[in-house]
Design a protein around this motif. Structure first.
Motif, PDB file in Angstrom:
ATOM      1  N   ARG A 157      41.955 -23.177 -18.286  1.00  0.00           N
ATOM      2  CA  ARG A 157      43.084 -21.949 -18.635  1.00  0.00           C
ATOM      3  C   ARG A 157      44.397 -22.353 -18.296  1.00  0.00           C
ATOM      4  N   CYS A 158      44.692 -22.535 -16.864  1.00  0.00           N
ATOM      5  CA  CYS A 158      46.132 -23.090 -16.432  1.00  0.00           C
ATOM      6  C   CYS A 158      46.711 -24.294 -17.056  1.00  0.00           C
ATOM      7  N   ALA A 159      45.812 -25.352 -17.189  1.00  0.00           N
ATOM      8  CA  ALA A 159      46.225 -26.497 -17.694  1.00  0.00           C
ATOM      9  C   ALA A 159      46.766 -26.263 -19.146  1.00  0.00           C
ATOM     10  N   VAL A 160      45.927 -25.439 -19.973  1.00  0.00           N
ATOM     11  CA  VAL A 160      46.191 -25.293 -21.348  1.00  0.00           C
ATOM     12  C   VAL A 160      47.411 -24.449 -21.652  1.00  0.00           C
ATOM     13  N   CYS A 161      47.486 -23.471 -20.711  1.00  0.00           N
ATOM     14  CA  CYS A 161      48.853 -22.445 -20.618  1.00  0.00           C
ATOM     15  C   CYS A 161      49.952 -23.365 -20.512  1.00  0.00           C
ATOM     16  N   MET A 269      36.984 -25.662 -26.665  1.00  0.00           N
ATOM     17  CA  MET A 269      37.326 -25.254 -25.188  1.00  0.00           C
ATOM     18  C   MET A 269      38.906 -24.916 -25.147  1.00  0.00           C
ATOM     19  N   LEU A 270      39.517 -25.801 -25.910  1.00  0.00           N
ATOM     20  CA  LEU A 270      41.165 -25.838 -25.921  1.00  0.00           C
ATOM     21  C   LEU A 270      41.607 -24.684 -26.543  1.00  0.00           C
ATOM     22  N   THR A 271      40.908 -24.341 -27.837  1.00  0.00           N
ATOM     23  CA  THR A 271      41.574 -23.299 -28.696  1.00  0.00           C
ATOM     24  C   THR A 271      41.106 -21.839 -28.159  1.00  0.00           C
ATOM     25  N   MET A 272      39.968 -21.709 -27.655  1.00  0.00           N
ATOM     26  CA  MET A 272      39.477 -20.520 -26.926  1.00  0.00           C
ATOM     27  C   MET A 272      40.198 -20.344 -25.833  1.00  0.00           C
ATOM     28  N   ALA A 273      40.602 -21.345 -24.874  1.00  0.00           N
ATOM     29  CA  ALA A 273      41.516 -21.226 -23.565  1.00  0.00           C
ATOM     30  C   ALA A 273      42.804 -20.759 -24.107  1.00  0.00           C
ATOM     31  N   CYS A 274      43.299 -21.336 -25.069  1.00  0.00           N
ATOM     32  CA  CYS A 274      44.678 -21.100 -25.674  1.00  0.00           C
ATOM     33  C   CYS A 274      44.878 -19.651 -25.961  1.00  0.00           C
ATOM     34  N   LYS A 275      43.857 -19.142 -26.834  1.00  0.00           N
ATOM     35  CA  LYS A 275      43.661 -17.693 -27.032  1.00  0.00           C
ATOM     36  C   LYS A 275      43.458 -16.711 -25.923  1.00  0.00           C
ATOM     37  N   ASP A 276      42.971 -17.186 -24.905  1.00  0.00           N
ATOM     38  CA  ASP A 276      42.885 -16.373 -23.648  1.00  0.00           C
ATOM     39  C   ASP A 276      44.241 -16.175 -22.727  1.00  0.00           C
ATOM     40  N   LYS A 313      48.301 -17.344 -15.883  1.00  0.00           N
ATOM     41  CA  LYS A 313      47.360 -16.908 -14.824  1.00  0.00           C
ATOM     42  C   LYS A 313      45.865 -17.221 -14.836  1.00  0.00           C
ATOM     43  N   ALA A 314      45.268 -17.343 -13.716  1.00  0.00           N
ATOM     44  CA  ALA A 314      44.028 -17.827 -13.797  1.00  0.00           C
ATOM     45  C   ALA A 314      42.869 -16.446 -14.348  1.00  0.00           C
ATOM     46  N   THR A 315      41.564 -16.748 -14.160  1.00  0.00           N
ATOM     47  CA  THR A 315      40.798 -15.646 -14.838  1.00  0.00           C
ATOM     48  C   THR A 315      40.733 -14.470 -13.738  1.00  0.00           C
ATOM     49  N   ASP A 316      40.765 -14.464 -12.586  1.00  0.00           N
ATOM     50  CA  ASP A 316      41.019 -13.365 -11.690  1.00  0.00           C
ATOM     51  C   ASP A 316      42.383 -12.797 -11.576  1.00  0.00           C
ATOM     52  N   GLY A 317      43.457 -13.252 -12.310  1.00  0.00           N
ATOM     53  CA  GLY A 317      44.631 -12.629 -12.521  1.00  0.00           C
ATOM     54  C   GLY A 317      45.496 -13.426 -11.630  1.00  0.00           C
ATOM     55  N   ALA A 318      45.131 -14.292 -10.454  1.00  0.00           N
ATOM     56  CA  ALA A 318      46.246 -14.803  -9.828  1.00  0.00           C
ATOM     57  C   ALA A 318      47.019 -15.725 -10.650  1.00  0.00           C
ATOM     58  N   ALA A 319      48.320 -16.023 -10.131  1.00  0.00           N
ATOM     59  CA  ALA A 319      49.060 -17.006 -10.683  1.00  0.00           C
ATOM     60  C   ALA A 319      48.645 -18.432 -10.695  1.00  0.00           C
ATOM     61  N   CYS A 320      48.857 -19.221 -11.739  1.00  0.00           N
ATOM     62  CA  CYS A 320      48.401 -20.673 -11.603  1.00  0.00           C
ATOM     63  C   CYS A 320      49.450 -21.524 -10.853  1.00  0.00           C
TER      64      CYS A 320
END
Length: 338
Positions: A157-161, A269-276, A313-320
């Motif tokens: 998530r963070c790396a893709v963001c 992996m990358l496309t779904m993380a991007c949409k998230d 943000k990570a999956t728990d809402g914390a900042a990357c």
């Protein structure tokens, strides 16, 4: 009353036979009307050119048009009409030949359709399969592959963001200054997770093929280091990157091929993380604001890193957080909780 009406009445009154005069007028008007239907368009264009170029007198223009253009007067009018008819016949034959060729090509295209002769129930089944593949890209993967994609989707998530922000910033900075306003960056962010339509695959049963992975996925790949439990982003190896770029070009040229190697799984992996992680308005505002601040700041200024720390943000809402382990999430939930 119109002057033309008075002239017509005077002509009829002065005639020896009013009935014959009326008939003559009707024949003349009908002939004039039909002539205008046949030649009016050509005549208006011809007169316009003559007046514009001042190339002929009214009498000369009338004679030239009637003899040479309409072939209705002068010597050889029958021959000219005959030639015009022959040309019309040739054009008609050429049109018919062209239509036959188009029909043959359409028939060949239909023959190429592998589903053309299938029973209706089989077509319906295939349509449902295509719809499921479009709506749920993981549906036809085995369970192990699905679990890997889910895990990578979370880990990256963070790396893709940050990668998405870097790609948008690079494309935005390459634009002319006149296209570097705040509202110009938003469309770039909105399309960041979509590589466009796959035009190399036909539209079967009204179901469009899945879109291509984003362009930036041609630069990075998910990687699970030996002994590690978390996926990281890694630059494409040189040889694999060359094959990937060739695949992208082949798709653009209409040559459909599956993505080389295990790229499909990584693309998921990358496309779904991007949409998230995609939040177009916040990302556009952060990138533009940091870019404007960096223009007036002195010294080094990492626009992408600062913008990523603001919005990712990570999956728990914390900042990357981005440091030694670039793109590592501060905390993440298990993939099964997605």
């Amino acid at each position: 009353r119109k002057a033309d009406d008075e002239d017509d009445e005077s002509f009829i009154a002065a005639s020896a036979s009013p009935e014959d005069a009326m008939r003559s007028m009707l024949v003349l008007k009908m002939g004039c009307s039909r002539w205008v239907e046949d030649y009016g368009g050509d005549l208006s264009g011809y007169i316009y050119k003559v007046v514009r170029d001042n190339s002929n007198s009214p009498e000369g223009a009338a004679k030239d048009f009637c003899e040479r253009q309409a072939s209705q007067c002068g010597q050889g009018k029958k021959e000219r009409k005959q030639k015009a008819k022959e040309k019309d016949r040739e054009r008609q034959k050429a049109r018919e030949a062209r239509l036959r060729k188009e029909e043959q090509e359409e028939a060949k295209e239909k023959d190429k359709d592998p589903f053309q002769n299938l029973p209706e129930d089989s077509k319906f089944g295939l349509q449902r399969m295509l719809e499921m593949a479009r709506d749920d890209p993981l549906h036809y993967l085995d369970e192990a592959a699905q679990e890997r994609v889910r895990k990578g989707r979370v880990d990256l998530r963070c790396a893709v963001c940050k990668t998405v922000l870097a790609d948008v910033h690079e494309r935005f900075a390459a634009r002319p200054k006149s296209l570097q306003r705040e509202h110009d960056i938003l469309p770039l962010v909105e399309e960041a997770c979509d590589g466009g339509k796959d035009l190399s695959v036909p539209n079967y049963f009204g179901v469009e093929p899945p879109p291509l992975p984003p362009i930036w996925t041609d630069k990075v790949r998910p990687h699970l280091p030996k002994g590690a439990e978390t996926y990281v982003l890694k630059a494409f190896p040189k040889k694999a990157g060359k094959a990937r770029r060739k695949w992208r070009q082949d798709i653009a040229d209409g040559k459909h091929k599956p993505a080389p190697g295990d790229d499909y799984e990584g693309d998921m992996m990358l496309t779904m993380a991007c949409k998230d992680v995609l939040e177009p308005a916040r990302m556009a505002e952060a990138l533009f604001g940091r870019a404007a601040s960096c223009e007036s700041a002195k010294g080094a200024c990492d626009v992408v890193k600062v913008a990523a720390e603001m919005v990712c943000k990570a999956t728990d809402g914390a900042a990357c957080t981005y440091g030694a382990s670039e793109g590592r999430e501060a905390a993440s939930k298990p993939a099964s909780e997605l």
